[in-house]
Design a protein around this motif. Structure first.
Motif, PDB file in Angstrom:
ATOM      1  N   PRO A 138      -1.031   0.901   9.664  1.00 37.33           N
ATOM      2  CA  PRO A 138      -1.737   2.183   9.706  1.00 37.33           C
ATOM      3  C   PRO A 138      -2.532   2.492   8.431  1.00 37.33           C
ATOM      4  O   PRO A 138      -3.396   3.339   8.434  1.00 37.33           O
ATOM      5  CB  PRO A 138      -0.621   3.204   9.907  1.00 37.33           C
ATOM      6  CG  PRO A 138       0.605   2.532   9.399  1.00 37.33           C
ATOM      7  CD  PRO A 138       0.401   1.057   9.629  1.00 37.33           C
ATOM      8  N   TYR A 139      -2.239   1.805   7.339  1.00 42.29           N
ATOM      9  CA  TYR A 139      -2.923   2.069   6.081  1.00 42.29           C
ATOM     10  C   TYR A 139      -3.676   0.828   5.625  1.00 42.29           C
ATOM     11  O   TYR A 139      -3.247  -0.292   5.851  1.00 42.29           O
ATOM     12  CB  TYR A 139      -1.938   2.485   4.988  1.00 42.29           C
ATOM     13  CG  TYR A 139      -1.263   3.788   5.299  1.00 42.29           C
ATOM     14  CD1 TYR A 139      -1.959   4.987   5.148  1.00 42.29           C
ATOM     15  CD2 TYR A 139       0.050   3.829   5.736  1.00 42.29           C
ATOM     16  CE1 TYR A 139      -1.352   6.201   5.428  1.00 42.29           C
ATOM     17  CE2 TYR A 139       0.668   5.041   6.013  1.00 42.29           C
ATOM     18  CZ  TYR A 139      -0.043   6.223   5.855  1.00 42.29           C
ATOM     19  OH  TYR A 139       0.557   7.404   6.138  1.00 42.29           O
ATOM     20  N   THR A 140      -4.782   1.061   4.994  1.00 42.32           N
ATOM     21  CA  THR A 140      -5.565  -0.029   4.424  1.00 42.32           C
ATOM     22  C   THR A 140      -5.529   0.104   2.903  1.00 42.32           C
ATOM     23  O   THR A 140      -5.127   1.139   2.369  1.00 42.32           O
ATOM     24  CB  THR A 140      -7.030   0.052   4.894  1.00 42.32           C
ATOM     25  OG1 THR A 140      -7.588   1.285   4.419  1.00 42.32           O
ATOM     26  CG2 THR A 140      -7.130  -0.022   6.411  1.00 42.32           C
ATOM     27  N   VAL A 141      -5.965  -0.942   2.224  1.00 39.98           N
ATOM     28  CA  VAL A 141      -6.044  -0.894   0.764  1.00 39.98           C
ATOM     29  C   VAL A 141      -6.958   0.259   0.352  1.00 39.98           C
ATOM     30  O   VAL A 141      -6.639   1.031  -0.550  1.00 39.98           O
ATOM     31  CB  VAL A 141      -6.549  -2.238   0.196  1.00 39.98           C
ATOM     32  CG1 VAL A 141      -6.836  -2.123  -1.294  1.00 39.98           C
ATOM     33  CG2 VAL A 141      -5.543  -3.339   0.465  1.00 39.98           C
ATOM     34  N   SER A 142      -8.089   0.388   1.039  1.00 34.12           N
ATOM     35  CA  SER A 142      -9.032   1.449   0.670  1.00 34.12           C
ATOM     36  C   SER A 142      -8.421   2.837   0.859  1.00 34.12           C
ATOM     37  O   SER A 142      -8.646   3.738   0.039  1.00 34.12           O
ATOM     38  CB  SER A 142     -10.335   1.323   1.454  1.00 34.12           C
ATOM     39  OG  SER A 142     -10.083   1.326   2.839  1.00 34.12           O
ATOM     40  N   SER A 143      -7.620   3.038   1.901  1.00 37.41           N
ATOM     41  CA  SER A 143      -7.009   4.359   2.085  1.00 37.41           C
ATOM     42  C   SER A 143      -5.985   4.641   0.985  1.00 37.41           C
ATOM     43  O   SER A 143      -5.864   5.775   0.522  1.00 37.41           O
ATOM     44  CB  SER A 143      -6.374   4.491   3.471  1.00 37.41           C
ATOM     45  OG  SER A 143      -5.219   3.688   3.587  1.00 37.41           O
ATOM     46  N   ARG A 144      -5.263   3.624   0.565  1.00 38.82           N
ATOM     47  CA  ARG A 144      -4.291   3.802  -0.525  1.00 38.82           C
ATOM     48  C   ARG A 144      -5.011   4.082  -1.846  1.00 38.82           C
ATOM     49  O   ARG A 144      -4.569   4.901  -2.649  1.00 38.82           O
ATOM     50  CB  ARG A 144      -3.394   2.562  -0.671  1.00 38.82           C
ATOM     51  CG  ARG A 144      -2.471   2.347   0.496  1.00 38.82           C
ATOM     52  CD  ARG A 144      -1.511   3.500   0.625  1.00 38.82           C
ATOM     53  NE  ARG A 144      -0.539   3.188   1.655  1.00 38.82           N
ATOM     54  CZ  ARG A 144       0.349   4.030   2.095  1.00 38.82           C
ATOM     55  NH1 ARG A 144       0.406   5.239   1.619  1.00 38.82           N
ATOM     56  NH2 ARG A 144       1.189   3.675   3.030  1.00 38.82           N
ATOM     57  N   ILE A 145      -6.124   3.384  -2.076  1.00 41.98           N
ATOM     58  CA  ILE A 145      -6.905   3.613  -3.291  1.00 41.98           C
ATOM     59  C   ILE A 145      -7.442   5.041  -3.312  1.00 41.98           C
ATOM     60  O   ILE A 145      -7.389   5.719  -4.339  1.00 41.98           O
ATOM     61  CB  ILE A 145      -8.040   2.578  -3.420  1.00 41.98           C
ATOM     62  CG1 ILE A 145      -7.443   1.205  -3.744  1.00 41.98           C
ATOM     63  CG2 ILE A 145      -9.061   2.993  -4.475  1.00 41.98           C
ATOM     64  CD1 ILE A 145      -8.418   0.059  -3.662  1.00 41.98           C
TER      65      ILE A 145
END
Length: 135
Positions: A3-10
């Protein structure tokens, strides 16, 4: 698919950092965006507005308005000894420069407190690897 991408975490980390930084800089009369001007001029005394604008990948108009505000507020000097203006930190700007550096270290310590030292090193190494431009 996760459900999460690296970009969303960043983006989540960026928002948290911006909020934390804004709170810390508010007492100095600075905002989050102005921090980068202070840091750049502090690391590059006597730089020109053009150099700063190019290195920080900013719009010329935004950069100029921000610099004028920082001069008016007493953080920077803008002098024209020759053909172009040169930027320097005032004593108030030097104090802000130190606080800006401290904010980065303090936020890292707080945000990464749940990681072990080896995990922190691994995270930083992986982020550095991911940030390298390809091609």
């Amino acid at each position: 698919m996760e459900p999460y991408t690296v970009s969303s975490r960043i983006l989540t980390l960026h928002r948290a950092f911006a909020s934390y930084t804004s709170q810390r800089l508010q007492e100095l009369g600075l905002n989050f965006g102005q921090m980068y001007f202070i840091l750049y001029v502090g690391k590059h005394p006597d730089c020109t507005p053009s150099e700063l604008t190019k290195e920080l990948h900013l719009d010329w108009g935004h950069s100029q308005r921000s610099l004028v505000k920082l001069v008016e507020d007493g953080f920077l000097t803008r002098e024209k000894p020759g053909r172009s203006y040169r930027l320097r930190l005032t004593s108030q700007g030097e104090q802000a420069f130190m606080v800006c550096h401290r904010v980065f270290a303090d936020w890292d310590a707080e945000a990464l407190s749940g990681l072990t030292a080896p995990e922190r090193q691994q995270l930083l190494a992986l982020l550095q690897k991911a940030a390298k431009k390809k091609g």
